[in-house]
Design an enzyme around this catalytic site. Structure first.
Site, PDB file in Angstrom:
ATOM      1  N   ASN A  95      46.912  68.709   0.524  1.00 28.25           N
ATOM      2  CA  ASN A  95      45.789  68.888   1.455  1.00 28.25           C
ATOM      3  C   ASN A  95      45.669  67.597   2.255  1.00 28.25           C
ATOM      4  OD1 ASN A  95      43.343  69.183   2.742  1.00 28.25           O
ATOM      5  ND2 ASN A  95      42.095  69.146   0.868  1.00 28.25           N
ATOM      6  N   TRP A  96      46.199  67.642   3.472  1.00 32.67           N
ATOM      7  CA  TRP A  96      46.253  66.404   4.267  1.00 32.67           C
ATOM      8  C   TRP A  96      44.896  66.001   4.821  1.00 32.67           C
ATOM      9  CZ3 TRP A  96      51.176  67.180   7.857  1.00 32.67           C
ATOM     10  CH2 TRP A  96      52.306  67.291   7.040  1.00 32.67           C
ATOM     11  N   LYS A  97      43.935  66.915   4.782  1.00 32.87           N
ATOM     12  CA  LYS A  97      42.608  66.655   5.376  1.00 32.87           C
ATOM     13  C   LYS A  97      42.772  66.221   6.839  1.00 32.87           C
ATOM     14  CE  LYS A  97      40.940  65.816   0.759  1.00 32.87           C
ATOM     15  NZ  LYS A  97      39.977  65.178  -0.134  1.00 32.87           N
TER      16      LYS A  97
ATOM     17  N   GLU B 185      34.333  69.425   0.436  1.00 27.53           N
ATOM     18  CA  GLU B 185      33.919  68.710   1.654  1.00 27.53           C
ATOM     19  C   GLU B 185      33.300  69.670   2.655  1.00 27.53           C
ATOM     20  OE1 GLU B 185      37.671  66.746   2.256  1.00 27.53           O
ATOM     21  OE2 GLU B 185      37.260  65.515   0.492  1.00 27.53           O
TER      22      GLU B 185
ATOM     23  N   GLU C 182      38.414  71.405  -8.658  1.00 28.06           N
ATOM     24  CA  GLU C 182      38.345  70.052  -8.094  1.00 28.06           C
ATOM     25  C   GLU C 182      36.965  69.458  -8.355  1.00 28.06           C
ATOM     26  OE1 GLU C 182      41.501  69.598  -4.790  1.00 28.06           O
ATOM     27  OE2 GLU C 182      39.624  70.174  -3.876  1.00 28.06           O
TER      28      GLU C 182
ATOM     29  N   GLY D 212      45.231  65.527  -2.468  1.00 26.39           N
ATOM     30  CA  GLY D 212      44.721  64.954  -1.222  1.00 26.39           C
ATOM     31  C   GLY D 212      45.473  63.680  -0.884  1.00 26.39           C
ATOM     32  N   GLY D 213      44.884  62.533  -1.223  1.00 21.74           N
ATOM     33  CA  GLY D 213      45.435  61.228  -0.848  1.00 21.74           C
ATOM     34  C   GLY D 213      46.931  61.072  -1.112  1.00 21.74           C
TER      35      GLY D 213
HETATM   36  P1  PGA Z   1      42.356  63.649  -3.711  1.00 22.72           P
HETATM   37  O1  PGA Z   1      41.810  64.971  -2.972  1.00 22.72           O
HETATM   38  O2  PGA Z   1      43.694  63.993  -4.298  1.00 22.72           O
HETATM   39  O3  PGA Z   1      42.456  62.618  -2.609  1.00 22.72           O
HETATM   40  O4  PGA Z   1      41.362  63.279  -4.736  1.00 22.72           O
HETATM   41  C1  PGA Z   1      41.985  66.240  -3.526  1.00 22.72           C
HETATM   42  C2  PGA Z   1      41.359  67.270  -2.634  1.00 22.72           C
HETATM   43  O5  PGA Z   1      40.285  67.019  -2.074  1.00 22.72           O
HETATM   44  O6  PGA Z   1      41.924  68.379  -2.461  1.00 22.72           O
END
Ligand code: PGA
Length: 253
Positions: free
Chosen positions: A9-11, A97, A167, A233-234
């Site tokens: 998930n690149w956001k 989010e 999550e 994510g990160g």
């Molecule tokens: P994170 O994010 O790996 O940066 O904690 C996960 C996500 O929000 O899907």
């Protein structure tokens, strides 16, 4: 039995050039892997580029959100049919989010899930509690409510066509990961919740963990009996890290 899925998930990160470089690195890194499903979820504007680069590979791609509407006068929204048109296989729905910053409710999220399924996409439904809710002992109550949104609107069959991602909000982007035991406990609870309606669907349902999953903790998390992969994510913004997590999926398959 359940094929691991590792989804990035690149956001809202990166440039077009970054996206291309990242995808090329992932393609090279996962080329030999056969037992794990791998996917990336870039920002909407980069979907076309990602489709161009990933077509013909085993790597899937998806969106980070989808409209709950079919189409028409909904400024700024993107329909499931459009995502399908860009070759998407997955659509993340109900990310915390979006729940927190965009006010998405379980009702709206269930409609997004239904739109994805109706258009041949695999929704990845995110569920999870905040730190405050965990400390108040409300984790199960909260994630049950998140799961029930889809159950109430579409029935248990909808879970034959989707993926769930647990999550915990307190673990997202914080560097604090749920321990494998903490995560396993919630995953088992989620599976049991679905099993009350259909044992078969519960058994086949992939439940991913998300929240500061990294190369250093992925193997232990994915090694838990009810953890079927990760939503990253990160660490998904770094090809080497993401590939290492995919390898953990491969090793656990
Ligand atoms: P994170 O994010 O790996 O940066 O904690 C996960 C996500 O929000 O899907």
């Amino acid at each position: 039995m359940r094929r691991p899925l590792i989804a990035g998930n690149w956001k809202m990160n990166g440039t077009k050039a970054d996206a291309a470089e990242l995808v090329r690195g992932i393609v090279a890194g996962v080329s030999g892997m056969q037992k794990t499903d791998v996917a990336v979820c870039p920002p909407f504007p980069y979907l076309y580029l990602v489709e161009e680069l990933l077509q013909g590979t085993a790597i899937g791609w998806g969106s980070q959100d989808v409209s709950c509407e079919d189409g028409g006068a909904f400024t700024g929204q993107v329909s499931a049919a459009m995502l399908k048109d860009f070759g998407c296989r997955y659509a993340i729905v109900g990310h915390s989010e979006r729940r927190q910053l965009n006010g998405e409710t379980d009702g709206v999220i269930a409609r997004k899930y239904a739109q994805a399924v109706a258009n041949g996409l695999v929704p990845i439904l995110c569920v999870g509690e905040t730190l405050e809710e965990r400390e108040q002992g409300k984790t199960e109550e909260v994630v049950a409510k998140h799961i029930d949104g889809v159950l109430n609107l579409e029935g248990v069959d909808a879970y034959a066509h989707g993926v769930v991602a647990y999550e915990p909000v307190w673990a997202i982007g914080t560097g604090v990961t749920a321990t494998p035991a903490q995560a396993q406990e919630v995953h088992a609870f989620l599976r049991e919740r679905i099993a009350k309606k259909s044992k078969e669907i519960a058994k086949g349902l992939r439940i991913l963990y998300g929240g500061s999953m990294k190369p250093g903790n992925a193997a232990e998390l994915i090694g838990q009996p009810d953890i079927d992969g990760g939503l990253i994510g990160g660490a998904s913004l770094n090809a080497a890290d993401f590939v290492a997590i995919c390898q953990a999926g491969e090793d656990n398959a």
